[in-house]
Write a protein that holds these residues in place. Structure first.
Motif, PDB file in Angstrom:
ATOM      1  N   PRO A 218       0.827  -1.202   0.000  1.00 39.77           N
ATOM      2  CA  PRO A 218       0.000   0.000   0.000  1.00 39.77           C
ATOM      3  C   PRO A 218       0.865   1.257   0.000  1.00 39.77           C
ATOM      4  O   PRO A 218       1.923   1.296   0.619  1.00 39.77           O
ATOM      5  N   ARG A 219       0.391   2.253  -0.719  1.00 42.61           N
ATOM      6  CA  ARG A 219       1.101   3.532  -0.816  1.00 42.61           C
ATOM      7  C   ARG A 219       0.209   4.636  -0.279  1.00 42.61           C
ATOM      8  O   ARG A 219      -1.018   4.497  -0.260  1.00 42.61           O
ATOM      9  N   PRO A 220       0.793   5.765   0.118  1.00 45.01           N
ATOM     10  CA  PRO A 220      -0.029   6.881   0.607  1.00 45.01           C
ATOM     11  C   PRO A 220      -0.951   7.411  -0.493  1.00 45.01           C
ATOM     12  O   PRO A 220      -0.587   7.408  -1.663  1.00 45.01           O
ATOM     13  N   CYS A 221      -2.118   7.852  -0.098  1.00 45.18           N
ATOM     14  CA  CYS A 221      -3.090   8.425  -1.022  1.00 45.18           C
ATOM     15  C   CYS A 221      -2.499   9.701  -1.633  1.00 45.18           C
ATOM     16  O   CYS A 221      -1.775  10.448  -0.973  1.00 45.18           O
ATOM     17  N   ARG A 222      -2.829   9.968  -2.909  1.00 49.02           N
ATOM     18  CA  ARG A 222      -2.320  11.148  -3.617  1.00 49.02           C
ATOM     19  C   ARG A 222      -3.014  12.440  -3.197  1.00 49.02           C
ATOM     20  O   ARG A 222      -2.546  13.527  -3.526  1.00 49.02           O
ATOM     21  N   ALA A 223      -4.133  12.351  -2.495  1.00 47.06           N
ATOM     22  CA  ALA A 223      -4.860  13.547  -2.065  1.00 47.06           C
ATOM     23  C   ALA A 223      -4.029  14.280  -1.010  1.00 47.06           C
ATOM     24  O   ALA A 223      -3.429  13.652  -0.136  1.00 47.06           O
ATOM     25  N   PRO A 224      -3.993  15.609  -1.069  1.00 51.71           N
ATOM     26  CA  PRO A 224      -3.221  16.372  -0.096  1.00 51.71           C
ATOM     27  C   PRO A 224      -3.714  16.129   1.329  1.00 51.71           C
ATOM     28  O   PRO A 224      -4.910  16.082   1.583  1.00 51.71           O
ATOM     29  N   ALA A 225      -2.791  15.953   2.256  1.00 49.08           N
ATOM     30  CA  ALA A 225      -3.042  15.797   3.691  1.00 49.08           C
ATOM     31  C   ALA A 225      -3.901  14.587   4.032  1.00 49.08           C
ATOM     32  O   ALA A 225      -4.555  14.559   5.066  1.00 49.08           O
ATOM     33  N   CYS A 226      -3.915  13.587   3.165  1.00 49.68           N
ATOM     34  CA  CYS A 226      -4.660  12.355   3.457  1.00 49.68           C
ATOM     35  C   CYS A 226      -3.669  11.325   3.974  1.00 49.68           C
ATOM     36  O   CYS A 226      -2.632  11.088   3.356  1.00 49.68           O
ATOM     37  N   GLY A 227      -3.972  10.725   5.085  1.00 47.70           N
ATOM     38  CA  GLY A 227      -3.074   9.741   5.669  1.00 47.70           C
ATOM     39  C   GLY A 227      -3.429   8.306   5.323  1.00 47.70           C
ATOM     40  O   GLY A 227      -2.778   7.381   5.797  1.00 47.70           O
ATOM     41  N   ASN A 228      -4.463   8.118   4.521  1.00 45.38           N
ATOM     42  CA  ASN A 228      -4.879   6.758   4.158  1.00 45.38           C
ATOM     43  C   ASN A 228      -3.902   6.125   3.181  1.00 45.38           C
ATOM     44  O   ASN A 228      -3.142   6.814   2.508  1.00 45.38           O
ATOM     45  N   LYS A 229      -3.946   4.811   3.097  1.00 46.44           N
ATOM     46  CA  LYS A 229      -3.092   4.058   2.177  1.00 46.44           C
ATOM     47  C   LYS A 229      -3.971   3.397   1.124  1.00 46.44           C
ATOM     48  O   LYS A 229      -5.151   3.138   1.350  1.00 46.44           O
ATOM     49  N   THR A 230      -3.388   3.123  -0.049  1.00 44.83           N
ATOM     50  CA  THR A 230      -4.127   2.494  -1.131  1.00 44.83           C
ATOM     51  C   THR A 230      -3.226   1.585  -1.959  1.00 44.83           C
ATOM     52  O   THR A 230      -2.010   1.791  -2.001  1.00 44.83           O
ATOM     53  N   THR A 231      -3.846   0.620  -2.606  1.00 45.09           N
ATOM     54  CA  THR A 231      -3.133  -0.226  -3.570  1.00 45.09           C
ATOM     55  C   THR A 231      -3.715  -0.015  -4.966  1.00 45.09           C
ATOM     56  O   THR A 231      -3.305  -0.673  -5.907  1.00 45.09           O
ATOM     57  N   ALA A 232      -4.666   0.915  -5.102  1.00 47.37           N
ATOM     58  CA  ALA A 232      -5.294   1.193  -6.397  1.00 47.37           C
ATOM     59  C   ALA A 232      -4.273   1.804  -7.351  1.00 47.37           C
ATOM     60  O   ALA A 232      -3.405   2.583  -6.943  1.00 47.37           O
ATOM     61  N   SER A 233      -4.397   1.469  -8.622  1.00 42.23           N
ATOM     62  CA  SER A 233      -3.420   1.940  -9.608  1.00 42.23           C
ATOM     63  C   SER A 233      -3.471   3.455  -9.815  1.00 42.23           C
ATOM     64  O   SER A 233      -2.471   4.065 -10.165  1.00 42.23           O
ATOM     65  N   HIS A 234      -4.629   4.083  -9.586  1.00 44.10           N
ATOM     66  CA  HIS A 234      -4.726   5.534  -9.766  1.00 44.10           C
ATOM     67  C   HIS A 234      -4.140   6.307  -8.595  1.00 44.10           C
ATOM     68  O   HIS A 234      -3.918   7.504  -8.689  1.00 44.10           O
ATOM     69  N   GLY A 235      -3.879   5.650  -7.474  1.00 38.52           N
ATOM     70  CA  GLY A 235      -3.174   6.277  -6.369  1.00 38.52           C
ATOM     71  C   GLY A 235      -4.031   6.957  -5.327  1.00 38.52           C
ATOM     72  O   GLY A 235      -3.504   7.592  -4.419  1.00 38.52           O
ATOM     73  N   TYR A 236      -5.369   6.864  -5.433  1.00 42.45           N
ATOM     74  CA  TYR A 236      -6.242   7.491  -4.456  1.00 42.45           C
ATOM     75  C   TYR A 236      -6.892   6.420  -3.572  1.00 42.45           C
ATOM     76  O   TYR A 236      -7.203   5.324  -4.026  1.00 42.45           O
ATOM     77  N   CYS A 237      -7.127   6.766  -2.304  1.00 39.69           N
ATOM     78  CA  CYS A 237      -7.825   5.850  -1.403  1.00 39.69           C
ATOM     79  C   CYS A 237      -9.312   5.855  -1.760  1.00 39.69           C
ATOM     80  O   CYS A 237      -9.758   6.645  -2.596  1.00 39.69           O
ATOM     81  N   GLU A 238     -10.092   4.994  -1.115  1.00 44.48           N
ATOM     82  CA  GLU A 238     -11.521   4.907  -1.425  1.00 44.48           C
ATOM     83  C   GLU A 238     -12.244   6.223  -1.145  1.00 44.48           C
ATOM     84  O   GLU A 238     -13.167   6.601  -1.853  1.00 44.48           O
ATOM     85  N   GLU A 239     -11.807   6.928  -0.119  1.00 43.12           N
ATOM     86  CA  GLU A 239     -12.441   8.197   0.248  1.00 43.12           C
ATOM     87  C   GLU A 239     -12.225   9.270  -0.825  1.00 43.12           C
ATOM     88  O   GLU A 239     -13.087  10.112  -1.058  1.00 43.12           O
ATOM     89  N   HIS A 240     -11.062   9.256  -1.476  1.00 43.81           N
ATOM     90  CA  HIS A 240     -10.729  10.277  -2.473  1.00 43.81           C
ATOM     91  C   HIS A 240     -10.741   9.747  -3.908  1.00 43.81           C
ATOM     92  O   HIS A 240     -10.217  10.386  -4.807  1.00 43.81           O
ATOM     93  N   GLU A 241     -11.344   8.610  -4.112  1.00 42.81           N
ATOM     94  CA  GLU A 241     -11.381   7.992  -5.442  1.00 42.81           C
ATOM     95  C   GLU A 241     -12.032   8.905  -6.479  1.00 42.81           C
ATOM     96  O   GLU A 241     -11.691   8.875  -7.656  1.00 42.81           O
ATOM     97  N   HIS A 242     -12.959   9.761  -6.042  1.00 47.87           N
ATOM     98  CA  HIS A 242     -13.653  10.667  -6.958  1.00 47.87           C
ATOM     99  C   HIS A 242     -12.707  11.702  -7.574  1.00 47.87           C
ATOM    100  O   HIS A 242     -13.032  12.313  -8.590  1.00 47.87           O
ATOM    101  N   LEU A 243     -11.530  11.905  -6.993  1.00 48.83           N
ATOM    102  CA  LEU A 243     -10.563  12.865  -7.536  1.00 48.83           C
ATOM    103  C   LEU A 243      -9.839  12.334  -8.770  1.00 48.83           C
ATOM    104  O   LEU A 243      -9.262  13.107  -9.527  1.00 48.83           O
ATOM    105  N   HIS A 244      -9.892  11.023  -8.964  1.00 46.84           N
ATOM    106  CA  HIS A 244      -9.223  10.418 -10.106  1.00 46.84           C
ATOM    107  C   HIS A 244      -9.973  10.754 -11.387  1.00 46.84           C
ATOM    108  O   HIS A 244     -11.176  10.609 -11.476  1.00 46.84           O
ATOM    109  N   LYS A 245      -9.239  11.251 -12.376  1.00 47.88           N
ATOM    110  CA  LYS A 245      -9.814  11.538 -13.685  1.00 47.88           C
ATOM    111  C   LYS A 245      -9.017  10.768 -14.719  1.00 47.88           C
ATOM    112  O   LYS A 245      -7.792  10.699 -14.639  1.00 47.88           O
ATOM    113  N   ALA A 246      -9.683  10.242 -15.708  1.00 46.71           N
ATOM    114  CA  ALA A 246      -8.987   9.528 -16.775  1.00 46.71           C
ATOM    115  C   ALA A 246      -8.125  10.524 -17.543  1.00 46.71           C
ATOM    116  O   ALA A 246      -8.471  11.693 -17.695  1.00 46.71           O
ATOM    117  N   TRP A 247      -6.992  10.065 -18.068  1.00 46.79           N
ATOM    118  CA  TRP A 247      -6.046  10.934 -18.757  1.00 46.79           C
ATOM    119  C   TRP A 247      -6.697  11.650 -19.928  1.00 46.79           C
ATOM    120  O   TRP A 247      -6.500  12.829 -20.145  1.00 46.79           O
TER     121      TRP A 247
END
Length: 149
Positions: free
Chosen positions: A32-61
């Motif tokens: 697991p890696r730290p979430c890409r959202a600023p000041a988020c301490g959650n960890k994720t294994t998702a390829s887009h880099g966001y945790c479940e809480e911040h998954e909505h921030l992910h946008k397709a390229w």
């Protein structure tokens, strides 16, 4: 499969079985890696880099870049190639700056007479067939003008 790969596969199976028997769960596929959202301490294994809480921030390229949705536009696209071919046909495949100096040179490129950076357009009347040597000289002169202000 080589002997080394078979041995490595055996080690993986052993460690996976060892982990299952000691902890009751399998090993994660990647750490697991730290979430890409600023000041988020959650960890994720998702390829887009966001945790479940911040998954909505992910946008397709493709949706992030407006130019990515305009397939075939720009100087590499089909409309530009058609315009380039038309200008080369109009100028009979000859370098226009060379013709003005009474030289006959085949043109390899199409150039803006008035650069777009200086207010030129993509109109056919602002395009000319040009050889590489003339294009390099003209581009260098434009760059010097841009540096001088």
């Amino acid at each position: 499969m080589t002997a080394g790969q078979a041995q490595l596969r055996g080690y993986r199976e052993f460690f996976t079985l060892q982990c299952i028997t000691t902890t009751g769960t399998t090993m994660p596929s990647k750490p697991p890696r730290p979430c890409r959202a600023p000041a988020c301490g959650n960890k994720t294994t998702a390829s887009h880099g966001y945790c479940e809480e911040h998954e909505h921030l992910h946008k397709a390229w493709a949706t992030r870049k407006a130019w990515a949705t305009r397939k075939g536009s720009g100087r590499g696209g089909r409309p530009w190639r058609r315009k380039r071919d038309a200008v080369l046909r109009r100028d009979q495949g000859l370098c226009q700056p060379c013709l003005k100096n009474n030289r006959v040179t085949p043109a390899a490129q199409v150039d803006h007479i008035i650069p777009k950076a200086e207010g030129g357009t993509d109109a056919d009347s602002n395009l000319q067939a040009i050889c590489k040597a003339c294009h390099d000289v003209k581009t260098q002169a434009e760059a010097k003008r841009a540096q001088q202000g």
